[in-house]
Design a protein around this motif. Structure first.
Motif, short mmCIF file in Angstrom:
data_model
loop_
_atom_site.label_atom_id
_atom_site.label_comp_id
_atom_site.label_asym_id
_atom_site.label_seq_id
_atom_site.Cartn_x
_atom_site.Cartn_y
_atom_site.Cartn_z
N THR A 26 0.85 -1.20 0.00
CA THR A 26 0.00 0.00 0.00
C THR A 26 0.88 1.25 0.00
O THR A 26 1.69 1.46 0.90
N THR A 170 -7.36 3.63 -2.12
CA THR A 170 -5.98 3.18 -1.91
C THR A 170 -5.24 3.11 -3.24
O THR A 170 -5.84 2.88 -4.30
N GLU A 172 -2.10 0.92 -4.49
CA GLU A 172 -1.29 -0.21 -4.05
C GLU A 172 -0.39 -0.68 -5.19
O GLU A 172 -0.87 -0.80 -6.32
#
Ligand code: SF4
Lengths: 733, 65
Positions: A26, A170, A172
């Motif tokens: 992440t 997010t 990632e």
């Protein structure tokens, strides 16, 4: 309904999904507050910069809604502000904007799930917009965003995840997943859905390995088809968006939305939208079998119709029909498509034309032996990968359809680019030595697919074909392989984009319908061939100009709203003919759209106001082209192959027609003249007609004689912002 | 002689709408046919006889593409 095979059988790719997910790192986690739209808008845009790893929100202003409306309009406006006239497609500031539009996501009216993607195109160096199905746009909106704008470049492959239920965004690193779209879409759906029931709430945007190396790269937008138990794909095909996406090192965009309900758009008057939706659903139910059979065959119903009217592209648009048409006609596709299951690419689309050919056993390449569902072929794909390349074997068409999609390569551009390369091979411009041993004889399906594998591996002649027709023309000329003017005559591109799959030699209006477009020759602006060539309803230059004003603007509106064009005129009310000359506009469906718009947004509109909405965005895009260095009459000039016969073979294949035209239309007796002399007479006449068409269209559109929107036009459309005027002014002197 | 969508076509006695569609290879399904301005009902093309000198309009309804 007879299904002779188990259409749910297919190769699965999720065995390693948990391990692949575990390898993610992440880079950024950002909390956000999801919201549902009000009256079709959420009033927020999500901006992600992959270079700086920042996530911000922008307000969608009332002025944006008033002038740019949504969808393609928002995309163009954000792109305008993101880049400069010097920006190249692979500069970090180039944007990819995905915006669904205010009507997208409604479930009451067929064809309401589209997203519009806008970027600076690697093919054309001007903005491109592409209209695509699948669930991404509506789910993005139901997470709280009218648009997603991505700038910058990641250092390594990333997946961007917008998760409404978890309230997180997010970024990632995703090193292990296979980027090829039929795999990536399935794997990421499994990784980010909470459970099997939740698959329908996840949509993945991806581009496969071919898009890494091809200017004709596309994006795949997924949706989960619960009847098949399969993740399906729709393509944002045109303009090389896939290459921009991969250049930013995006492996996938994932949206995880809330559980769907009927009125997520929170319409002002939901019943009003339902009423017109029910009316259209009944029409489709009652009339589709007698009309286009979209539910059974999708747009592939057009294959033999285009052949019958000499409009099917054959051998790089040299001809309009072929003796082997029965081998790829709609009856063949109807047998290949699984029948009797709902094939809508968004909830509530009763047209259900997103057909799938299940149980295709892959014959070549890295997936040889796998059992896959091929999404399509639609008409453009069947013609582009089939007849235009002389391929009349459905298995090879399905094979290249599958690999185009999974590798992230636009089937339309690939078809037209291959057809060009094949004609170069026919004429000795290319040889086995120059293609690295690939035999590009018409009809060679195996070589056709091998070009795609090479593109995906980033090697060989496939990479050259993947750069598109314009690039090939210049490269072949530089190598001294062919004569550039001749290659320009036969290479079917305008503004750097490949033609879609209709023969336009006998329809002047369609020649304009292709070449006068903003982004390049895609039929989604205007398809006027029947009105013009067959019905003879628009005989004068002024009639054609009127059609080339109205229809491109009407069709632009679908892109502002997040709608699909097909339910507008691939189904028509039984009494549509009563509208006489206006019937081509399908007035009752125009009324439906005004009802739908008013029902959702609360704004009443007339048919002419609808056109004005589009006109502002359309002219803004024209000015944007100018800002990027492309404009003027010369940029609207088509290759001669789209206007008339380039070669003796073409002329002589339809000598009776062309000789008759010499007599009746050009006023010259063909008797005693050589084919070359007759071709020259035709060319002078056809080019002159095209110029006269441009004159009439530019007047009708409020442009100068050199295709520049006038200040008066910009003022009338309320897009006379100082920066817009500054672009136009030097061209008006 | 008759005209079909503005271009001439050889006529013969008893010529029907269905024959015209066949000669012109108009295989598209969404057609509206008018003979001298009068609508010819779908399903009657085989029996609808077209007089000499007629102005026949065969409108293909798709806007297509
Ligand atoms: S008409 Fe076809 S392509 Fe359009 S939204 Fe419906 S299923 Fe999708």
């Amino acid at each position: 309904m007879t299904i002779a095979y188990d259409y749910k059988t297919r190769t699965s790719y999720t065995a390693e999904a948990a391990k692949e997910r575990a390898a993610h790192k992440t880079l950024l986690q950002h909390a956000f507050e999801p919201s549902l739209p009000e009256r079709g808008y959420t009033n927020r845009t999500l901006h992600i910069d992959l270079s700086t790893l920042t996530v911000t929100e922008k307000a969608v202003t009332e002025q944006m809604k008033e002038i740019f409306v949504g969808g393609r309009g928002f995309g163009l406006w954000y792109l305008w502000n993101a880049i400069t006239p010097k920006t190249k497609w692979n500069d970090p500031e180039n944007d990819i904007v995905i915006s669904p539009g205010p009507l997208a996501g409604n479930t009451q009216y067929a064809g309401s799930g589209k997203s519009l993607v806008v970027t600076l195109s690697p093919l054309t160096s001007i903005p491109v917009d592409s209209n695509v199905g699948g669930y991404f746009g509506p789910l993005l909106k139901f997470c709280g965003y009218d648009a997603l704008e991505i700038q910058g470049k990641a250092e390594r492959d990333v997946v961007i995840v917008i998760d409404g239920p978890k309230k997180t965004i997010t970024i990632e690193e995703a090193p292990d997943e296979n980027p090829d779209s039929h795999v990536a879409a399935e794997v990421f759906t499994h990784e980010y859905a909470d459970n099997e029931k939740d698959f329908v709430n996840v949509s993945v945007v991806s581009a496969g390995k071919g898009a890494d190396h091809a200017r004709i790269g596309c994006l795949n937008f997924s949706w989960f088809d619960p009847r098949r138990g399969a993740v399906r794909l729709k393509q944002a095909g045109r303009g090389g968006i896939g290459l921009v996406f991969r250049d930013k090192k995006i492996k996938a965009l994932v949206v995880h939305g809330p559980k769907m309900k009927a009125d997520m758009n929170r319409a002002v008057n939901f019943e009003r939208t339902s009423k017109v939706g029910r009316k259209l659903a009944k029409e489709i139910h009652d009339l589709d079998d007698q009309q286009n059979k979209m539910r059974a065959i999708g747009t592939a119903h057009l294959v033999e119709i285009m052949d019958a009217y000499d409009l099917l592209p054959v051998h790089n648009f040299q001809y309009g029909k072929h003796k082997d048409i029965d081998k790829i006609s709609s009856t063949v596709w109807q047998r290949r498509f699984t029948q009797g299951i709902f094939d809508g690419c968004w909830y509530g689309c009763h047209m259900a034309c997103a057909k799938g050919a299940d149980c295709h056993k892959v014959m070549t390449g890295p997936y040889e032996g796998h059992i896959v569902t091929v999404d399509g072929p639609e008409y453009e794909t069947a013609a582009g990968l089939g007849s235009n390349c002389g391929i009349f074997e459905p298995d090879w068409i399905l094979e290249s359809n599958f690999y185009c999609d999974t590798y992230g390569v636009d089937t339309i551009s690939f078809g037209t680019a291959c057809a060009f390369a094949m004609e170069c091979f026919q004429r000795g411009i290319l040889t086995l030595e120059r293609t690295g041993g690939l035999d590009l004889t018409w009809g060679n399906g195996r070589s056709h697919v091998e070009l795609l594998h090479q593109m995906a591996r980033g090697e060989g002649f496939g990479v050259i074909v993947g750069q598109g027709v314009k690039w090939m023309q210049e490269y072949f000329a530089e190598q001294g392989w062919g004569d550039l003017p001749f290659m320009r005559d036969i290479g079917m591109q305008v503004k750097g984009m490949e033609y879609s799959q209709y023969q336009s030699k006998e329809s002047l209006a369609q020649q304009g319908g292709y070449a006068l477009t903003n982004k390049g020759p895609q039929h989604d602006e205007a398809w006027l061939i029947f009105m013009d060539m067959v019905n003879n309803q628009i005989p004068t230059f002024e009639d054609k100009a009127e059609a080339l004003h109205y229809f491109p603007l009407f069709r632009t509106w679908f892109g502002l709203m997040g709608l699909c064009k097909l339910p507008w005129n691939d189904i028509e009310p039984e009494d549509n003919a009563k509208h006489g000359k206006e019937a081509a506009k399908v007035p009752e469906h125009v009324y439906n759209y005004l009802e739908l718009y008013a029902g959702i947004t609360g704004k009443e509109m007339t048919p002419s106001q609808l056109i004005e909405q589009s006109e502002a965005v359309y002219n803004f895009q024209r000015v944007f082209n100018l800002r990027m260095g492309m404009g003027g009459r010369k940029s609207d000039w088509p290759p001669y192959r789209s206007m008339g016969p380039v070669t003796k073979e073409e002329y002589e294949s339809r000598a009776e027609r062309y000789d008759q035209q010499l007599k009746d239309l050009i006023g010259v007796d063909p008797e005693g003249k050589s084919t070359e002399e007759k071709m020259a007479l035709h060319r002078a006449w056809r080019e002159d007609r095209y110029n006269k068409l441009c004159d009439a269209v530019y007047i009708r559109r409020g442009w100068t004689n050199n295709a520049i929107p006038t200040l008066e036009t910009l003022r009338k459309l309320r897009i006379d912002f100082p920066e817009v005027v500054a672009v136009v002014t030097p061209h008006l002197r | 002689m008759i005209t079909v969508n503005g271009s001439p076509l050889e006529w013969h006695p008893g010529m029907t709408v269905a024959e015209i569609l066949k000669v012109r290879n108009y295989i598209f399904r969404m057609l509206v046919v008018q003979v001298n301005g009068d609508l010819v009902k779908r399903g009657t093309y085989d029996t609808a006889v077209v007089p000499d000198g007629a102005d026949v309009q065969v409108i293909h309804m798709i806007s297509g593409g």
